[in-house]
Motif scaffolding. Structure first.
Motif, PDB file in Angstrom:
ATOM      1  N   PHE A 219      82.919 149.304 -27.682  1.00  0.00           N
ATOM      2  CA  PHE A 219      84.235 149.351 -27.910  1.00  0.00           C
ATOM      3  C   PHE A 219      84.697 150.624 -27.082  1.00  0.00           C
ATOM      4  CE2 PHE A 219      87.721 150.646 -30.507  1.00  0.00           C
ATOM      5  CZ  PHE A 219      88.630 149.385 -30.512  1.00  0.00           C
ATOM      6  N   SER A 220      84.027 151.819 -27.486  1.00  0.00           N
ATOM      7  CA  SER A 220      84.427 152.972 -26.663  1.00  0.00           C
ATOM      8  C   SER A 220      84.336 152.817 -25.056  1.00  0.00           C
ATOM      9  CB  SER A 220      83.630 154.234 -27.374  1.00  0.00           C
ATOM     10  OG  SER A 220      82.375 153.929 -26.834  1.00  0.00           O
ATOM     11  N   ILE A 221      83.495 152.188 -24.565  1.00  0.00           N
ATOM     12  CA  ILE A 221      83.223 152.081 -23.109  1.00  0.00           C
ATOM     13  C   ILE A 221      84.361 151.357 -22.767  1.00  0.00           C
ATOM     14  CG2 ILE A 221      82.100 150.799 -21.433  1.00  0.00           C
ATOM     15  CD1 ILE A 221      79.580 151.936 -22.663  1.00  0.00           C
TER      16      ILE A 221
ATOM     17  N   LEU B 235      95.545 147.118 -12.173  1.00  0.00           N
ATOM     18  CA  LEU B 235      95.747 146.184 -13.162  1.00  0.00           C
ATOM     19  C   LEU B 235      94.988 145.126 -13.624  1.00  0.00           C
ATOM     20  CD1 LEU B 235      99.514 145.606 -11.985  1.00  0.00           C
ATOM     21  CD2 LEU B 235      99.056 146.506 -14.157  1.00  0.00           C
ATOM     22  N   GLU B 236      94.169 144.847 -12.524  1.00  0.00           N
ATOM     23  CA  GLU B 236      92.966 143.774 -12.519  1.00  0.00           C
ATOM     24  C   GLU B 236      91.934 144.698 -13.412  1.00  0.00           C
ATOM     25  OE1 GLU B 236      92.275 140.560 -11.954  1.00  0.00           O
ATOM     26  OE2 GLU B 236      94.414 140.556 -11.511  1.00  0.00           O
ATOM     27  N   TYR B 237      91.705 145.956 -13.485  1.00  0.00           N
ATOM     28  CA  TYR B 237      90.948 146.562 -14.006  1.00  0.00           C
ATOM     29  C   TYR B 237      91.279 146.814 -15.526  1.00  0.00           C
ATOM     30  CZ  TYR B 237      87.227 150.316 -14.706  1.00  0.00           C
ATOM     31  OH  TYR B 237      86.240 150.896 -15.115  1.00  0.00           O
ATOM     32  N   MET B 238      92.414 147.142 -15.651  1.00  0.00           N
ATOM     33  CA  MET B 238      92.793 146.734 -17.189  1.00  0.00           C
ATOM     34  C   MET B 238      92.728 145.522 -17.795  1.00  0.00           C
ATOM     35  SD  MET B 238      96.144 149.586 -17.196  1.00  0.00           S
ATOM     36  CE  MET B 238      97.131 148.698 -16.152  1.00  0.00           C
ATOM     37  N   MET B 239      92.980 144.605 -17.068  1.00  0.00           N
ATOM     38  CA  MET B 239      92.635 143.054 -17.473  1.00  0.00           C
ATOM     39  C   MET B 239      91.301 142.798 -17.991  1.00  0.00           C
ATOM     40  SD  MET B 239      95.368 141.370 -18.201  1.00  0.00           S
ATOM     41  CE  MET B 239      96.305 142.995 -18.589  1.00  0.00           C
ATOM     42  N   LEU B 240      90.434 143.489 -16.934  1.00  0.00           N
ATOM     43  CA  LEU B 240      88.718 143.139 -17.102  1.00  0.00           C
ATOM     44  C   LEU B 240      88.471 144.036 -18.398  1.00  0.00           C
ATOM     45  CD1 LEU B 240      86.101 142.139 -16.125  1.00  0.00           C
ATOM     46  CD2 LEU B 240      86.010 144.478 -14.970  1.00  0.00           C
ATOM     47  N   SER B 241      89.137 145.258 -18.764  1.00  0.00           N
ATOM     48  CA  SER B 241      88.543 145.784 -19.948  1.00  0.00           C
ATOM     49  C   SER B 241      89.261 145.263 -21.191  1.00  0.00           C
ATOM     50  CB  SER B 241      89.068 147.325 -19.590  1.00  0.00           C
ATOM     51  OG  SER B 241      90.351 147.436 -19.778  1.00  0.00           O
TER      52      SER B 241
ATOM     53  N   MET C 199      87.477 152.357 -20.137  1.00  0.00           N
ATOM     54  CA  MET C 199      87.768 151.483 -19.037  1.00  0.00           C
ATOM     55  C   MET C 199      89.429 151.438 -19.023  1.00  0.00           C
ATOM     56  SD  MET C 199      84.888 148.757 -18.727  1.00  0.00           S
ATOM     57  CE  MET C 199      85.736 147.677 -17.466  1.00  0.00           C
ATOM     58  N   PHE C 200      89.870 150.934 -19.903  1.00  0.00           N
ATOM     59  CA  PHE C 200      91.190 150.654 -20.060  1.00  0.00           C
ATOM     60  C   PHE C 200      92.189 151.880 -19.750  1.00  0.00           C
ATOM     61  CE2 PHE C 200      95.251 149.906 -21.973  1.00  0.00           C
ATOM     62  CZ  PHE C 200      95.787 148.945 -21.681  1.00  0.00           C
ATOM     63  N   MET C 201      91.653 152.926 -20.372  1.00  0.00           N
ATOM     64  CA  MET C 201      92.422 154.193 -20.100  1.00  0.00           C
ATOM     65  C   MET C 201      92.244 154.723 -18.454  1.00  0.00           C
ATOM     66  SD  MET C 201      94.127 154.407 -22.338  1.00  0.00           S
ATOM     67  CE  MET C 201      94.806 155.904 -23.294  1.00  0.00           C
ATOM     68  N   GLY C 202      91.017 154.435 -17.887  1.00  0.00           N
ATOM     69  CA  GLY C 202      90.828 154.751 -16.588  1.00  0.00           C
ATOM     70  C   GLY C 202      91.877 153.859 -15.891  1.00  0.00           C
ATOM     71  N   GLY C 203      92.063 152.668 -16.128  1.00  0.00           N
ATOM     72  CA  GLY C 203      92.781 151.809 -15.206  1.00  0.00           C
ATOM     73  C   GLY C 203      94.104 152.262 -15.448  1.00  0.00           C
ATOM     74  N   VAL C 204      94.822 152.913 -16.798  1.00  0.00           N
ATOM     75  CA  VAL C 204      96.067 153.060 -16.841  1.00  0.00           C
ATOM     76  C   VAL C 204      96.366 154.660 -16.102  1.00  0.00           C
ATOM     77  CG1 VAL C 204      97.712 154.185 -18.673  1.00  0.00           C
ATOM     78  CG2 VAL C 204      96.350 152.126 -19.057  1.00  0.00           C
ATOM     79  N   PHE C 205      95.359 155.300 -16.026  1.00  0.00           N
ATOM     80  CA  PHE C 205      95.325 156.535 -15.439  1.00  0.00           C
ATOM     81  C   PHE C 205      95.421 156.345 -13.776  1.00  0.00           C
ATOM     82  CE2 PHE C 205      93.039 159.999 -13.069  1.00  0.00           C
ATOM     83  CZ  PHE C 205      93.881 161.262 -13.278  1.00  0.00           C
TER      84      PHE C 205
END
Length: 100
Positions: A9-11, A37-43, A15-21
């Motif tokens: 869950f923390s990973i 955006l695709e990285y955020m969708m994957l997370s 990942m989501f915060m890295g995509g937002v950044f």
């Protein structure tokens, strides 16, 4: 088993915060924005799978979400190809709002 779920869950949140950044900081090209955006969708898909596996639910909702993500990716790539053909590049600064 609970330690692994908190770890995953923390990973996924990392990942989501890295995509937002990357979406906020690296928005010079349209391709960079689409990839973040695709990285955020994957997370978020990973978070959804973790949540559905913890409650023992069916996987149909996850497959439906994955289908929507694939359609969104195909639409984004088609828009990227259209913009590169019409404008010659994918810089956000070269787009004119008044142009049709």
């Amino acid at each position: 088993m609970m330690i692994f779920s908190k770890f995953f869950f923390s990973i996924a949140l990392f990942m989501f915060m890295g995509g937002v950044f990357s979406f906020i900081n690296y928005h010079k090209h349209l391709l960079n924005s689409l990839l973040s955006l695709e990285y955020m969708m994957l997370s978020s898909f990973w978070l959804l799978c973790l949540q559905l596996s913890s409650i023992g639910s069916e996987v149909y909702f996850g497959l439906f979400f994955l289908t929507l993500v694939v359609c969104e990716g195909a639409l984004g790539l088609s828009l990227l190809v259209y913009i590169v053909r019409s404008h010659g590049n994918d810089y956000f600064k070269s787009f004119n709002i008044l142009e049709c």
